[in-house]
Design a protein around this motif. Structure first.
Motif, PDB file in Angstrom:
ATOM      1  N   UNK A 176       0.721  -1.424  -0.149  1.00  0.00           N
ATOM      2  CA  UNK A 176      -0.126   0.065   0.175  1.00  0.00           C
ATOM      3  C   UNK A 176       0.764   1.650   0.167  1.00  0.00           C
ATOM      4  N   UNK A 177       0.262   2.148  -0.376  1.00  0.00           N
ATOM      5  CA  UNK A 177       1.359   3.746  -0.210  1.00  0.00           C
ATOM      6  C   UNK A 177       0.408   4.643   0.103  1.00  0.00           C
ATOM      7  N   UNK A 178      -0.813   4.830   0.592  1.00  0.00           N
ATOM      8  CA  UNK A 178      -2.339   5.145   0.465  1.00  0.00           C
ATOM      9  C   UNK A 178      -2.250   4.977   2.308  1.00  0.00           C
ATOM     10  N   UNK A 179      -2.510   5.794   3.148  1.00  0.00           N
ATOM     11  CA  UNK A 179      -3.640   5.718   4.417  1.00  0.00           C
ATOM     12  C   UNK A 179      -4.679   6.909   3.910  1.00  0.00           C
ATOM     13  N   UNK A 180      -5.327   7.052   4.625  1.00  0.00           N
ATOM     14  CA  UNK A 180      -6.167   8.494   4.728  1.00  0.00           C
ATOM     15  C   UNK A 180      -6.984   8.033   5.955  1.00  0.00           C
ATOM     16  N   UNK A 181      -6.970   9.254   6.734  1.00  0.00           N
ATOM     17  CA  UNK A 181      -8.638   8.427   8.183  1.00  0.00           C
ATOM     18  C   UNK A 181      -9.667  10.001   7.346  1.00  0.00           C
ATOM     19  N   UNK A 182     -10.628  10.266   9.019  1.00  0.00           N
ATOM     20  CA  UNK A 182     -11.594  10.888   8.720  1.00  0.00           C
ATOM     21  C   UNK A 182     -11.195  12.815   8.885  1.00  0.00           C
ATOM     22  N   UNK A 183     -10.313  12.958   9.125  1.00  0.00           N
ATOM     23  CA  UNK A 183      -9.794  14.016   9.719  1.00  0.00           C
ATOM     24  C   UNK A 183      -9.593  14.586   8.875  1.00  0.00           C
ATOM     25  N   UNK A 184      -8.885  14.025   7.000  1.00  0.00           N
ATOM     26  CA  UNK A 184      -8.648  14.225   6.375  1.00  0.00           C
ATOM     27  C   UNK A 184      -7.211  14.461   5.967  1.00  0.00           C
ATOM     28  N   UNK A 185      -6.043  14.178   7.233  1.00  0.00           N
ATOM     29  CA  UNK A 185      -5.247  13.317   6.748  1.00  0.00           C
ATOM     30  C   UNK A 185      -4.688  11.985   5.895  1.00  0.00           C
ATOM     31  N   UNK A 186      -3.482  11.997   5.124  1.00  0.00           N
ATOM     32  CA  UNK A 186      -3.484  10.653   4.894  1.00  0.00           C
ATOM     33  C   UNK A 186      -1.897  10.466   4.533  1.00  0.00           C
ATOM     34  N   UNK A 187      -1.349   9.829   4.651  1.00  0.00           N
ATOM     35  CA  UNK A 187      -0.403   9.259   4.774  1.00  0.00           C
ATOM     36  C   UNK A 187       0.423   8.184   3.353  1.00  0.00           C
ATOM     37  N   UNK A 188       1.026   9.357   2.954  1.00  0.00           N
ATOM     38  CA  UNK A 188       1.888   8.270   0.975  1.00  0.00           C
ATOM     39  C   UNK A 188       2.963   7.865   1.851  1.00  0.00           C
ATOM     40  N   UNK A 189       3.148   6.713   1.375  1.00  0.00           N
ATOM     41  CA  UNK A 189       4.673   6.416   0.884  1.00  0.00           C
ATOM     42  C   UNK A 189       5.336   6.487  -0.309  1.00  0.00           C
ATOM     43  N   UNK A 190       6.168   6.185  -0.327  1.00  0.00           N
ATOM     44  CA  UNK A 190       7.194   6.954  -1.265  1.00  0.00           C
ATOM     45  C   UNK A 190       8.541   5.442  -1.432  1.00  0.00           C
ATOM     46  N   UNK A 191       8.810   5.774  -2.540  1.00  0.00           N
ATOM     47  CA  UNK A 191       9.866   4.296  -2.326  1.00  0.00           C
ATOM     48  C   UNK A 191      10.706   4.303  -3.405  1.00  0.00           C
ATOM     49  N   UNK A 192      12.266   3.973  -2.592  1.00  0.00           N
ATOM     50  CA  UNK A 192      13.481   4.406  -3.024  1.00  0.00           C
ATOM     51  C   UNK A 192      13.275   3.288  -4.092  1.00  0.00           C
ATOM     52  N   UNK A 193      14.333   3.627  -5.275  1.00  0.00           N
ATOM     53  CA  UNK A 193      14.599   2.903  -6.073  1.00  0.00           C
ATOM     54  C   UNK A 193      16.073   3.072  -6.521  1.00  0.00           C
ATOM     55  N   UNK A 194      17.293   1.834  -6.961  1.00  0.00           N
ATOM     56  CA  UNK A 194      18.463   1.271  -7.071  1.00  0.00           C
ATOM     57  C   UNK A 194      18.590   2.411  -8.082  1.00  0.00           C
ATOM     58  N   UNK A 195      18.061   2.025  -8.731  1.00  0.00           N
ATOM     59  CA  UNK A 195      18.029   3.136 -10.369  1.00  0.00           C
ATOM     60  C   UNK A 195      17.324   4.186 -10.540  1.00  0.00           C
ATOM     61  N   UNK A 196      18.106   5.178 -11.176  1.00  0.00           N
ATOM     62  CA  UNK A 196      17.025   6.549 -11.709  1.00  0.00           C
ATOM     63  C   UNK A 196      16.506   5.801 -12.958  1.00  0.00           C
ATOM     64  N   UNK A 197      15.038   6.333 -12.392  1.00  0.00           N
ATOM     65  CA  UNK A 197      13.974   6.157 -14.242  1.00  0.00           C
ATOM     66  C   UNK A 197      15.032   6.759 -15.257  1.00  0.00           C
ATOM     67  N   UNK A 198      14.442   6.048 -16.374  1.00  0.00           N
ATOM     68  CA  UNK A 198      14.889   6.357 -17.511  1.00  0.00           C
ATOM     69  C   UNK A 198      13.856   7.703 -17.924  1.00  0.00           C
ATOM     70  N   UNK A 199      14.184   8.491 -18.271  1.00  0.00           N
ATOM     71  CA  UNK A 199      12.948   9.932 -18.107  1.00  0.00           C
ATOM     72  C   UNK A 199      12.764  10.172 -19.559  1.00  0.00           C
ATOM     73  N   UNK A 200      11.705   8.942 -19.954  1.00  0.00           N
ATOM     74  CA  UNK A 200      10.618   9.152 -21.339  1.00  0.00           C
ATOM     75  C   UNK A 200       9.351   9.377 -21.766  1.00  0.00           C
ATOM     76  N   UNK A 201       9.043   9.364 -20.273  1.00  0.00           N
ATOM     77  CA  UNK A 201       7.371   9.243 -20.157  1.00  0.00           C
ATOM     78  C   UNK A 201       6.391   7.993 -20.699  1.00  0.00           C
ATOM     79  N   UNK A 202       7.197   7.252 -20.706  1.00  0.00           N
ATOM     80  CA  UNK A 202       6.609   6.047 -21.020  1.00  0.00           C
ATOM     81  C   UNK A 202       5.934   4.898 -19.270  1.00  0.00           C
ATOM     82  N   UNK A 203       6.631   5.228 -18.464  1.00  0.00           N
ATOM     83  CA  UNK A 203       6.600   4.142 -17.180  1.00  0.00           C
ATOM     84  C   UNK A 203       6.298   3.015 -17.615  1.00  0.00           C
ATOM     85  N   UNK A 204       7.469   2.565 -17.991  1.00  0.00           N
ATOM     86  CA  UNK A 204       6.837   1.199 -18.060  1.00  0.00           C
ATOM     87  C   UNK A 204       8.174   0.325 -17.223  1.00  0.00           C
TER      88      UNK A 204
END
Length: 276
Positions: A8-36
């Protein structure tokens, strides 16, 4: 809310809070807009944005998926944005960097207050053509479009909408020294063809009555909190009814483990909160 447990990457509560998890990657993204790349298949997206306009508090009408990644050198923000209208009906007509017309295009923006003073921040915005905006905002109202840091972004298309991948080097951002950081953050989408604006968390619609197109629509961002510190250690933080927490094991200079982000609006008196 408690931090999301992988996958999971998101949890939310009734007060409007959200906890979002971002992830470390070992190698950089191939920046091309493909998201593959593999991280997009392995990591759940951040979604379920909330409208500020036209129907405040309602779910967005077009799906938005966002990923937050980082490695030793860069911070990454990527997105897949659905659009039910054909591209010929999208409102996208600007490629000039830092043009205010970008604010009236289909687009995605994110803002960081890296010194956590709730008055200043750095803004990034991109449209489906790859048009970009970057700026500094000071004293909650002064806009400096002459701030042009080194960063990169690529956009693309998929059957149902558009995508982007943004790479911001840590060296392009200024922040306080030390391992423990407190920042502010917000994510936003402009669906111009529908006159719709949505955010990661619910904002006060009254704030949008400001005529300034930058701070008038983003001022509440500076009432969020981003805390970066080792994930494996428990934390005790003073927090209000709604807030954001961003925690990162920086493992040296920039980080080696997952990040957790709680997003929301701070308001009212502070109350005790616990970390992961």
């Amino acid at each position: 809310p408690p931090a999301p447990v992988a996958p999971a990457t998101v949890t939310r509560n009734q007060a409007g809070q959200a906890t979002v998890r971002a992830v470390r990657i070992s190698e950089g993204l191939d920046l091309n807009g493909v998201l593959d790349e593999l991280p997009y298949r392995e990591v759940e997206a951040i979604s379920d944005f909330i409208q500020l306009e036209p129907n405040v508090g309602e779910p967005e009408t077009e799906k938005t998926e966002v990923w937050l990644f980082f490695d030793d050198a860069n911070f990454y923000v990527s997105g897949r944005l659905w659009h039910s209208l054909p591209e010929s009906q999208w409102i996208v007509n600007e490629m000039r960097r830092d043009s205010f017309n970008l604010l009236s295009n289909e687009g995605f923006g994110f803002l960081l207050d890296t010194f956590y003073d709730r008055r200043n921040g750095i803004l990034f915005r991109v449209n489906p053509l790859g048009g970009r905006m970057d700026a500094q905002i000071t004293n909650e109202r002064d806009f400096n479009g002459d701030w042009n840091p080194i960063w990169d972004v690529r956009t693309g298309r998929f059957d149902g909408g558009w995508t982007f991948e943004a790479e911001i080097p840590f060296k392009s951002m200024r922040y306080r020294p030390g391992a423990n950081q407190v920042w502010s953050v917000q994510l936003s989408r402009n669906l111009q063809a529908k006159n719709e604006q949505s955010y990661l968390t619910l904002l006060d619609q009254a704030l949008d009555r400001f005529k300034n197109p930058t701070m008038g629509r983003h001022i509440e961002i500076f009432r969020l909190q981003l805390v970066i510190e080792p994930v494996e250690q428990p934390v005790f933080i003073q927090q209000s009814a709604q807030q954001a927490l961003f925690r990162l094991d920086i493992g040296g200079r920039h980080g080696t483990l997952d990040i957790a982000l709680r997003a929301g609006i701070i308001g009212g008196d502070h109350v005790a909160g616990t970390g992961i």
